[in-house]
Design a protein around this motif. Structure first.
Motif, mmCIF file in Angstrom:
data_model
loop_
_atom_site.group_PDB
_atom_site.id
_atom_site.type_symbol
_atom_site.label_atom_id
_atom_site.label_comp_id
_atom_site.label_asym_id
_atom_site.label_seq_id
_atom_site.Cartn_x
_atom_site.Cartn_y
_atom_site.Cartn_z
ATOM 1 N N ASP A 366 43.816 -16.923 -55.983
ATOM 2 C CA ASP A 366 42.531 -16.396 -55.523
ATOM 3 C C ASP A 366 42.636 -14.976 -54.970
ATOM 4 O OD1 ASP A 366 41.171 -18.787 -56.175
ATOM 5 O OD2 ASP A 366 41.712 -19.672 -54.242
ATOM 6 N N ASP A 367 43.658 -14.240 -55.392
ATOM 7 C CA ASP A 367 43.757 -12.861 -54.919
ATOM 8 C C ASP A 367 42.592 -12.031 -55.463
ATOM 9 O OD1 ASP A 367 45.034 -12.960 -57.538
ATOM 10 O OD2 ASP A 367 45.656 -10.897 -57.157
ATOM 11 N N GLN A 368 42.345 -10.912 -54.825
ATOM 12 C CA GLN A 368 41.206 -10.073 -55.165
ATOM 13 C C GLN A 368 41.640 -8.631 -55.353
ATOM 14 O OE1 GLN A 368 39.204 -11.094 -51.468
ATOM 15 N NE2 GLN A 368 37.542 -12.047 -52.610
ATOM 16 N N ALA A 369 40.876 -7.895 -56.139
ATOM 17 C CA ALA A 369 41.068 -6.455 -56.306
ATOM 18 C C ALA A 369 39.717 -5.791 -56.085
ATOM 19 C CB ALA A 369 41.606 -6.136 -57.699
ATOM 20 N N TRP A 370 39.597 -5.009 -55.010
ATOM 21 C CA TRP A 370 38.338 -4.381 -54.652
ATOM 22 C C TRP A 370 38.389 -2.888 -54.952
ATOM 23 C CZ3 TRP A 370 34.169 -7.168 -53.414
ATOM 24 C CH2 TRP A 370 34.360 -8.483 -52.976
ATOM 25 N N THR A 371 37.340 -2.395 -55.566
ATOM 26 C CA THR A 371 37.165 -0.967 -55.795
ATOM 27 C C THR A 371 35.720 -0.623 -55.438
ATOM 28 O OG1 THR A 371 36.315 -0.995 -58.069
ATOM 29 C CG2 THR A 371 38.705 -1.202 -57.791
ATOM 30 N N GLN A 372 35.399 0.641 -55.502
ATOM 31 C CA GLN A 372 34.011 1.030 -55.263
ATOM 32 C C GLN A 372 33.126 0.780 -56.481
ATOM 33 O OE1 GLN A 372 34.743 5.031 -53.367
ATOM 34 N NE2 GLN A 372 33.317 4.173 -51.894
ATOM 35 N N ASP A 373 33.718 0.263 -57.551
ATOM 36 C CA ASP A 373 32.925 -0.205 -58.683
ATOM 37 C C ASP A 373 32.802 -1.721 -58.708
ATOM 38 O OD1 ASP A 373 32.302 2.283 -59.623
ATOM 39 O OD2 ASP A 373 33.700 2.268 -61.303
ATOM 40 N N SER A 374 33.390 -2.394 -57.696
ATOM 41 C CA SER A 374 33.239 -3.850 -57.619
ATOM 42 C C SER A 374 31.780 -4.192 -57.319
ATOM 43 C CB SER A 374 34.137 -4.430 -56.530
ATOM 44 O OG SER A 374 35.494 -4.237 -56.818
ATOM 45 N N GLN A 375 31.320 -5.304 -57.854
ATOM 46 C CA GLN A 375 29.926 -5.698 -57.678
ATOM 47 C C GLN A 375 29.568 -5.806 -56.211
ATOM 48 O OE1 GLN A 375 28.839 -9.223 -59.814
ATOM 49 N NE2 GLN A 375 26.702 -9.163 -59.189
ATOM 50 N N GLY A 376 28.513 -5.110 -55.826
ATOM 51 C CA GLY A 376 28.002 -5.202 -54.465
ATOM 52 C C GLY A 376 28.627 -4.253 -53.471
ATOM 53 N N VAL A 377 29.694 -3.537 -53.851
ATOM 54 C CA VAL A 377 30.368 -2.630 -52.914
ATOM 55 C C VAL A 377 29.626 -1.301 -52.870
ATOM 56 C CG1 VAL A 377 32.493 -1.337 -52.452
ATOM 57 C CG2 VAL A 377 32.601 -3.734 -53.166
ATOM 58 N N ALA A 378 29.370 -0.819 -51.661
ATOM 59 C CA ALA A 378 28.644 0.429 -51.480
ATOM 60 C C ALA A 378 29.460 1.610 -51.997
ATOM 61 C CB ALA A 378 28.304 0.629 -50.013
ATOM 62 N N GLY A 379 28.763 2.599 -52.540
ATOM 63 C CA GLY A 379 29.432 3.772 -53.077
ATOM 64 C C GLY A 379 29.747 3.593 -54.547
ATOM 65 N N ALA A 380 30.434 4.556 -55.117
ATOM 66 C CA ALA A 380 30.820 4.507 -56.530
ATOM 67 C C ALA A 380 32.199 5.106 -56.678
ATOM 68 C CB ALA A 380 29.820 5.288 -57.380
ATOM 69 N N ALA A 381 33.004 4.520 -57.556
ATOM 70 C CA ALA A 381 34.353 5.023 -57.803
ATOM 71 C C ALA A 381 34.263 6.389 -58.483
ATOM 72 C CB ALA A 381 35.139 4.049 -58.665
ATOM 73 N N GLU A 382 34.969 7.346 -57.903
ATOM 74 C CA GLU A 382 34.980 8.706 -58.428
ATOM 75 C C GLU A 382 36.406 9.229 -58.431
ATOM 76 O OE1 GLU A 382 30.821 10.427 -56.651
ATOM 77 O OE2 GLU A 382 32.362 9.786 -55.234
ATOM 78 N N GLN A 383 36.640 10.235 -59.224
ATOM 79 C CA GLN A 383 37.975 10.824 -59.304
ATOM 80 C C GLN A 383 38.414 11.329 -57.935
ATOM 81 O OE1 GLN A 383 38.704 13.198 -62.768
ATOM 82 N NE2 GLN A 383 40.122 14.543 -61.689
ATOM 83 N N ASN A 384 39.650 11.012 -57.599
ATOM 84 C CA ASN A 384 40.278 11.461 -56.349
ATOM 85 C C ASN A 384 39.632 10.872 -55.092
ATOM 86 O OD1 ASN A 384 42.155 13.112 -57.724
ATOM 87 N ND2 ASN A 384 40.644 14.760 -57.853
#
Length: 530
Positions: A366-384
């Motif tokens: 049940d491990d997880q990997a969170w990014t700013q593109d994960s569903q529901g996470v505020a913000g957006a994944a961007e370079q750097n």
């Protein structure tokens, strides 16, 4: 000035006389998240240095000048029923009367950890000085211990630990940088906090491979009795030492297997996985009645079966580590920063991996990997963005479940490198995105202003500064300009509530309030205790 571990930089150790180390709490420091029998502070918590029931904010400025020398200082800002207050604040450095050691280019305050090493009514403070010279050995490093009292930490019975201290394994060598990062935890279950200390130790011919020392607590405070040292070439430790592994770059302590003894997570963000350079790994050492042990140890990386993601060149898995019980099952869990993770074609967007504890210790179930593109996470994944550069674990809403704070080099609008912190809340099913928040200096009501390369969230610390049983968040903007003084540094403090962190009562602390700010002081190394 050479600086290691800049946002977006690939993490390679290089010898330097002038440097700023990057512990993560954190350095740092993020312990005591899981209820158990260990080291109670009767009036408060490990960073309650004066026993009044309110934790203190401890901030290092490792490049502060003392008598025209970049020696470093620490500030202690007292907690109160209304939060942090300037009243009674303390400034400590090696030029203060009664403090052991001579001030030089020590980088004093580069790492910090709170723990009750003598199990009395007051928390105690460990301060890393990895630039300290031992005789003619430059940058051999040391750790300074200040013990708490009713008036806060004092110079009474303060200690300096080096690899030349009697009973400490190894030998002091040039560029060892003993004290690079610190973590307090009860690694032998005797109710006295112990201290994990990392260094850039050369292991054989492998320069900057890294090592972790353990110094154990006692009624008289930290003692070298039973002290041990671990490298990737220690008997029983999985893997092997290689140049620039940075074993010990990040440390996190919690009871990961529910046996009421703390365990230690050790980040090695430069570890090669096969032929994949600087992919990174995290080692787990488990506590026993005799202290941390190599038997049963584990090593985790993104090519470990069950771990989400894939090991890639320069990912830096293990750049930051924090520990806490995110799902409330009685077993500590870890959050691991992977700051240079690429998301598709988005380079260095960053990621945070969450791995859960069990009776057998850390598991990939049940491990997880969170990014700013994960569903529901505020913000957006961007370079750097480097999401995951720093991590912290604390219960910000007082529901008994630990939450995760994740810092990165977020662009705020068009302002590059301004920095932000995402907070993901713990639930009975683990970390979730419901109710998550993103904080930066252009968040409405937050003091300060987002500016290019402020780096808000470069370090994260936590503490219950107002004694309301909800943890509060301290986030460094280490390159904040104070007036016309560039790179002086500041710390934003956001307080917890039943709904999580809130704008109400937030503060910004800098040396303009405490003493004169100076260029490149880099005020903002943090200690905390979730």
């Amino acid at each position: 000035m050479f600086e290691t571990g800049e946002f977006g930089a690939k993490i390679v150790e290089m010898p330097s006389r002038r440097f700023l180390v990057v512990p993560v709490m954190v350095t740092v420091v993020f312990t005591f998240a899981v209820p158990r029998r260990g080291y109670s502070v009767p009036a408060g918590r490990p960073c309650d240095l004066n026993g009044d029931g309110y934790e203190e904010l401890v901030v290092g400025a490792p490049m502060e000048r003392i008598a025209s020398v970049d020696s470093g200082i620490i500030h202690v800002v007292n907690g109160s029923s209304s939060g942090l207050t300037i009243e009674g604040n303390q400034i400590w450095h090696r030029g203060v009367s009664g403090v052991a050691g001579a001030h030089a280019e020590d980088a004093f305050g580069s790492s910090l950890a709170c723990g009750n090493f003598n199990n009395d009514a007051f928390g105690d403070l460990a301060v890393g000085a990895p630039g300290d010279a031992f005789g003619e050995l430059e940058d051999a490093g040391s750790v300074h211990i200040f013990y708490g009292s009713a008036s806060g930490i004092t110079a009474d019975d303060d200690q300096i630990w080096t690899q030349g201290s009697p009973g400490i394994p190894g030998a002091a060598e040039q560029q060892d940088r003993f004290g690079y990062s610190l973590a307090a935890g009860d690694y032998n279950g005797d109710s006295y906090a112990d201290l994990a200390i990392s260094s850039s130790e050369a292991v054989g011919v492998n320069e900057y491979a890294g090592a972790v020392h353990i110094v154990y607590g006692s009624q008289g405070g930290l003692s070298s009795a039973g002290s041990n040292m671990f490298t990737q070439d220690s008997p029983g430790i999985l893997g092997f030492a290689e140049p620039n592994d940075a074993f010990g770059r990040a440390l996190g302590a919690a009871d990961l297997n529910g046996d009421e003894i703390d365990d230690l997570a050790i980040g090695a963000p430069n570890e090669a996985i096969g032929i994949i350079e600087f992919a990174g790994a995290v080692h787990i050492l488990y506590g026993t009645d005799a202290g941390l042990a190599s038997f049963g140890n584990a090593v985790l990386h993104q090519n470990t079966v069950g771990v989400l993601g894939q090991a890639e060149d320069q990912d830096g898995f293990g750049q930051s580590v924090a520990a806490g019980d995110f799902d409330g099952d009685g077993f500590g869990d870890i959050v691991v920063g992977v700051a240079n993770e690429d998301l598709g074609s988005t380079a260095d967007a960053g990621m945070a991996a969450v791995l859960y504890g069990s009776p057998a210790g850390i598991s990939t179930v049940d491990d997880q990997a969170w990014t700013q593109d994960s569903q529901g996470v505020a913000g957006a994944a961007e370079q750097n963005d480097n999401f995951g550069w720093s991590v912290a674990a604390a219960d910000f809403n007082g529901d008994g479940l630990i939450d995760a704070a994740i810092g990165g080099r977020e662009a705020v609008g068009s302002i590059l490198g301004a920095g932000a912190v995402n907070v993901l809340l713990g639930t009975e099913n683990g970390i979730g995105s419901n109710g998550n928040e993103i904080w930066h200096q252009d968040t409405q009501g937050i003091l300060g202003q987002a500016e290019s390369n402020d780096n808000l969230g470069y370090y994260l610390g936590t503490g219950d500064f107002n004694g309301d049983a909800k943890m509060d968040l301290a986030a460094t903007a280490r390159r904040e300009a104070i007036g016309l003084v560039p790179f002086a540094g500041a710390v934003n403090v956001i307080y917890g509530s039943p709904t999580g962190l809130v704008v109400v009562g937030n503060q910004i602390w800098h040396q303009g309030l405490l003493e004169a700010p100076e260029e490149a002081d880099l005020f903002g190394t943090l200690a905390g205790s979730p």
